[in-house]
Design an enzyme around this catalytic site. Structure first.
Site: not given
Length: 541
Positions: A367-368, A432
């Protein structure tokens, strides 16, 4: 633009592009390691590379580019900077640059491998935090210079609304100054005393809350300059008009109001925060949808009006009339389109139930990379294609424009591979911030490997895009033919009266302060009152 103002602006752009090259190289190394097919040489650590990548691209590149763009916008639309403002701007630049160098030194020495979020209990060398503090202080100095310049214009034009691009620049820097109060507080009050050994512990919940008070508005600090280009620059580039001056101003004010009291939606899984306050801030997060939709409506209305003026017929006939062969338009337009799935992913991240599925997975990284690394960075590239030659007194040739079109396609393709694979791997639970060596023995690791390899492919393509961007940058700074390049500032489609209430800064900052106090005062009181036993003073540590 005034030549002395141009030197100040281009100095910021130079640092931004250096950060792009070095940060991009670290990003390439990251995805290669994550694929499990590559080992870092010379004893370089994975998290050392990860920290460098995040700091250089998430903070250094964006902050320097944005401040350079904002100074140039103010100089262009509100008149040349006076000597005091320009000197203050240079002071801000050198303080930021000094802080960046100090921070980079300690990361390279492997004494600050704490990621760009630097969560406790990870501890860096005090120099890392001092360097970051200098970057923030330098940016504040530049912000105050911008405010002074805009205030000077207002004194000379007391009953007029400020130029749209200048107004947007001031809103952007106001958002930054208010947002960075949080990260400045946690660095100065907590991390520096802790890293110096003056205290033996800090309150982790407060440090994370102060970081995310800053961390989410940071996203809008990245986005608003891109919105400035979308609203004001792109209509001029395509030969059209701005749909509505007032609508643009209102959307920026709403971003200022709704971007601050929303940090808890990054802390939905953390104990110590009452669920009611999390729920409230999730609601406030979704309020940002309003100015986002206003922006989409305004942009595509401008595009359609332009297409109709060129004889377009039918519902979507105007699309064919857009200047697809102009990189100044094409790069930001691709960024706009990619912001649609980026916004959808943001809704998932901010939703309590859906967030449980993707929390702390590589989905969030994907998303980043859609928001910052695609929508924002592609727009910054589009800005560079006219801003750099404008500042250096050169022109962009047809050959360079073709190379810029290729660069945009390379970037979009690379990000498609990288971000898509990150999203799918995240749905499968891939963590992550982890390297292959840390998750390679997990039972699900075999499911993740194809997506990690796809990330490496995407990262390699993106690095090719960075190399092409650097070639274009060097050409526009040193090699392109001498000449005059326009600073494109759009005009509104029709004469309209801009209400002066939009320039009532006491009102909007007052409302912003009230929203922040409403959203954070009681939760902070709860955190302090319920701090672990043995905490001293105000229980910040």
């Amino acid at each position: 633009m005034n030549k002395r103002d141009a030197k100040l602006a281009i100095a910021h752009i130079h640092v931004a592009y250096i950060a792009l090259l070095l940060g991009g190289l670290c990003g390439l190394l990251q995805v290669l390691v994550r694929s499990g097919k590559f080992t870092l040489p010379a004893g370089i650590g994975y998290y050392q590379v990860l920290t460098t990548h995040g700091i250089l691209l998430g903070l250094v590149l964006t902050t320097f580019f944005i401040i350079g763009f904002l100074f140039s916008s103010l100089s262009k639309t509100a008149g040349p900077l006076n000597n005091r403002v320009r000197t203050t701007g240079w002071i801000g630049f050198w303080v930021m640059t000094t802080g960046t160098v100090i921070t980079a030194v300690f990361i390279l020495l492997n004494k600050a491998t704490v990621l760009y979020t630097f969560y406790a209990p990870l501890m860096a060398h005090p120099g890392f935090y001092i360097g970051l503090a200098l970057v923030v202080v330098g940016s504040w100095t530049s912000g105050f210079a911008m405010f002074a310049h805009y205030g000077s214009w207002k004194k000379k034009h007391p009953k007029q609304a400020g130029p749209l691009l200048s107004f947007m620049s001031v809103i952007t820097m106001m958002l930054w100054l208010v947002a960075t109060l949080g990260v400045a507080a946690t660095v100065l009050i907590q991390y520096i005393p802790w890293s110096l050994g003056l205290v033996d512990k800090i309150d982790v919940l407060i440090s994370r809350t102060l970081f995310w008070y800053f961390g989410h508005p940071l996203v809008y600090f990245w986005l608003l300059p891109a919105y400035m280009a979308w609203y004001v620059i792109i209509p001029k580039v395509i030969g059209g008009k701005i749909f509505s001056d007032s609508l643009a101003r209102l959307s920026f004010i709403l971003f200022l109001l709704f971007s601050m009291p929303v940090g808890f939606h990054h802390q939905l899984t953390e104990p110590g925060i009452d669920p009611a306050w999390k729920y409230l801030q999730v609601i406030l997060t979704f309020m940002v949808v309003i100015p986002s939709l206003m922006t989409a409506f305004s942009l595509f209305a401008s595009f359609e009006q332009y297409g109709r003026s060129k004889g377009a017929t039918g519902t979507f006939g105007w699309i064919k009339k857009l200047p697809w062969h102009d990189a100044r338009f094409f790069a930001p337009f691709v960024g706009m389109v990619m912001f649609i799935p980026a916004g959808a992913g943001g809704i998932v991240n901010a939703s309590h139930q859906l967030n449980q599925v993707v929390h702390n997975t590589v989905w969030v990284t994907g998303h980043f990379h859609l928001t910052l690394a695609t929508s924002v960075i592609l727009t910054f590239f589009g800005i560079s294609y006219w801003l750099i030659p404008h500042l250096t007194g050169r022109i962009m040739t047809k050959e360079t424009n073709k190379l810029a079109l290729i660069q945009t396609w390379v970037w979009a393709i690379g990000m498609f591979f990288m971000s898509t694979s990150m999203h799918f791997a995240g749905l499968l639970g891939a963590p992550r911030r982890s390297s292959f060596s840390t998750y390679g023995n997990a039972p699900q690791a075999l499911e993740w490997i194809p997506y990690q390899i796809a990330q490496a492919v995407g990262g390699a393509i993106l690095f090719v895009g960075i190399v092409i961007a650097m070639i274009i940058y060097i050409d526009l700074v040193f090699l392109a033919p001498k000449g005059e390049t326009e600073f494109p500032v759009g005009e509104t489609a029709k004469c309209e009266h801009t209400p002066l209430i939009f320039d009532n800064w006491k009102l909007w900052l007052g409302i912003t302060a009230m929203l922040i106090l409403f959203a954070y005062t009681i939760p902070f009181m709860d955190m302090i009152e319920n701090a672990p036993p043995g905490s001293k003073g105000f229980k910040l540590w």
